[in-house]
Design a protein around this motif. Sequence first.
Motif, mmCIF file in Angstrom:
data_model
loop_
_atom_site.group_PDB
_atom_site.id
_atom_site.type_symbol
_atom_site.label_atom_id
_atom_site.label_comp_id
_atom_site.label_asym_id
_atom_site.label_seq_id
_atom_site.Cartn_x
_atom_site.Cartn_y
_atom_site.Cartn_z
ATOM 1 N N ARG A 46 17.592 3.317 4.904
ATOM 2 C CA ARG A 46 18.756 2.766 4.203
ATOM 3 C C ARG A 46 18.349 1.489 3.475
ATOM 4 N N GLN A 47 18.557 1.449 2.171
ATOM 5 C CA GLN A 47 18.112 0.341 1.342
ATOM 6 C C GLN A 47 18.656 -1.007 1.818
ATOM 7 N N GLU A 48 19.905 -1.053 2.242
ATOM 8 C CA GLU A 48 20.475 -2.347 2.665
ATOM 9 C C GLU A 48 19.746 -2.896 3.894
ATOM 10 N N TYR A 49 19.292 -2.025 4.785
ATOM 11 C CA TYR A 49 18.534 -2.476 5.958
ATOM 12 C C TYR A 49 17.162 -2.989 5.525
ATOM 13 N N GLN A 50 16.508 -2.272 4.622
ATOM 14 C CA GLN A 50 15.201 -2.718 4.135
ATOM 15 C C GLN A 50 15.295 -4.116 3.545
ATOM 16 N N ASN A 51 16.333 -4.361 2.762
ATOM 17 C CA ASN A 51 16.476 -5.658 2.109
ATOM 18 C C ASN A 51 16.793 -6.785 3.086
ATOM 19 N N THR A 52 17.315 -6.480 4.266
ATOM 20 C CA THR A 52 17.581 -7.543 5.236
ATOM 21 C C THR A 52 16.321 -7.959 5.971
ATOM 22 N N ILE A 53 15.310 -7.078 6.057
ATOM 23 C CA ILE A 53 14.100 -7.452 6.792
ATOM 24 C C ILE A 53 12.917 -7.766 5.889
ATOM 25 N N LEU A 54 12.919 -7.269 4.656
ATOM 26 C CA LEU A 54 11.842 -7.553 3.712
ATOM 27 C C LEU A 54 12.439 -7.944 2.365
ATOM 28 N N PRO A 55 12.106 -9.121 1.874
ATOM 29 C CA PRO A 55 12.588 -9.494 0.543
ATOM 30 C C PRO A 55 12.059 -8.510 -0.501
ATOM 31 N N LYS A 56 12.779 -8.367 -1.602
ATOM 32 C CA LYS A 56 12.363 -7.426 -2.644
ATOM 33 C C LYS A 56 10.979 -7.734 -3.193
ATOM 34 N N ASP A 57 10.596 -9.005 -3.229
ATOM 35 C CA ASP A 57 9.299 -9.360 -3.797
ATOM 36 C C ASP A 57 8.179 -9.422 -2.759
ATOM 37 N N ALA A 58 8.435 -8.962 -1.544
ATOM 38 C CA ALA A 58 7.414 -8.961 -0.490
ATOM 39 C C ALA A 58 6.334 -7.924 -0.786
ATOM 40 N N LEU A 59 5.129 -8.232 -0.378
ATOM 41 C CA LEU A 59 4.039 -7.259 -0.459
ATOM 42 C C LEU A 59 4.270 -6.228 0.637
ATOM 43 N N ARG A 60 4.449 -4.993 0.251
ATOM 44 C CA ARG A 60 4.738 -3.925 1.208
ATOM 45 C C ARG A 60 3.538 -2.992 1.278
ATOM 46 N N ILE A 61 2.861 -3.019 2.412
ATOM 47 C CA ILE A 61 1.676 -2.198 2.644
ATOM 48 C C ILE A 61 2.029 -1.136 3.671
ATOM 49 N N THR A 62 1.677 0.103 3.383
ATOM 50 C CA THR A 62 1.911 1.182 4.340
ATOM 51 C C THR A 62 0.576 1.755 4.787
ATOM 52 N N ILE A 63 0.549 2.206 6.039
ATOM 53 C CA ILE A 63 -0.658 2.799 6.616
ATOM 54 C C ILE A 63 -0.253 4.106 7.281
ATOM 55 N N GLU A 64 -0.918 5.181 6.900
ATOM 56 C CA GLU A 64 -0.600 6.500 7.446
ATOM 57 C C GLU A 64 -1.884 7.309 7.546
ATOM 58 N N ALA A 65 -2.132 7.909 8.687
ATOM 59 C CA ALA A 65 -3.334 8.733 8.884
ATOM 60 C C ALA A 65 -3.119 10.133 8.315
ATOM 61 N N SER A 66 -2.545 10.190 7.140
ATOM 62 C CA SER A 66 -2.392 11.431 6.380
ATOM 63 C C SER A 66 -2.133 11.019 4.940
ATOM 64 N N SER A 67 -1.508 11.867 4.158
ATOM 65 C CA SER A 67 -1.288 11.591 2.745
ATOM 66 C C SER A 67 -0.502 10.312 2.510
ATOM 67 N N LYS A 68 -0.931 9.548 1.516
ATOM 68 C CA LYS A 68 -0.259 8.303 1.154
ATOM 69 C C LYS A 68 1.069 8.542 0.442
ATOM 70 N N LEU A 69 1.210 9.684 -0.183
ATOM 71 C CA LEU A 69 2.374 9.919 -1.042
ATOM 72 C C LEU A 69 3.704 9.842 -0.315
ATOM 73 N N SER A 70 3.742 10.262 0.944
ATOM 74 C CA SER A 70 5.025 10.248 1.656
ATOM 75 C C SER A 70 5.530 8.831 1.915
ATOM 76 N N LEU A 71 4.644 7.840 1.879
ATOM 77 C CA LEU A 71 5.064 6.466 2.150
ATOM 78 C C LEU A 71 5.132 5.601 0.891
ATOM 79 N N LEU A 72 4.856 6.178 -0.245
ATOM 80 C CA LEU A 72 4.869 5.411 -1.492
ATOM 81 C C LEU A 72 6.198 4.702 -1.719
ATOM 82 N N LYS A 73 7.291 5.356 -1.362
ATOM 83 C CA LYS A 73 8.602 4.744 -1.594
ATOM 84 C C LYS A 73 8.821 3.473 -0.778
ATOM 85 N N TYR A 74 8.002 3.244 0.251
ATOM 86 C CA TYR A 74 8.123 2.039 1.073
ATOM 87 C C TYR A 74 7.107 0.967 0.686
ATOM 88 N N SER A 75 6.164 1.300 -0.176
ATOM 89 C CA SER A 75 5.094 0.383 -0.559
ATOM 90 C C SER A 75 5.417 -0.322 -1.865
#
Length: 85
Positions: free
Chosen positions: A11-40
């Motif tokens: 939920r976008q409103e929850y994301q914005n309460t814990i991470l500012p929009k301009d925060a560096l968002r790094i995702t780590i996944e031991a499989s394809s990167k594409l599924s987490l792109l929307k969070y990075s």
Amino acid sequence: ESRGLGDVYKRQEYQNTILPKDALRITIEASSKLSLLKYSTSIETCIGIDKFGTSAPVNDVLRFCNFSKAQIQKKIEEMVRKYEK
């Protein structure tokens, strides 16, 4: 996609309460990167394994795929230095 993210984080409103929009968002996944792109911040800040079919002892495969702890740490440090400029 990792189950750890859960429906609440999606939920976008929850994301914005814990991470500012301009925060560096790094995702780590031991499989394809594409599924987490929307969070990075971008595809460059996704760390994952986009290879299939590699067979060897797990630590050898992780090193081969640039997914060892040291390799991930190095990638994150590079991302942070680039983001801070």
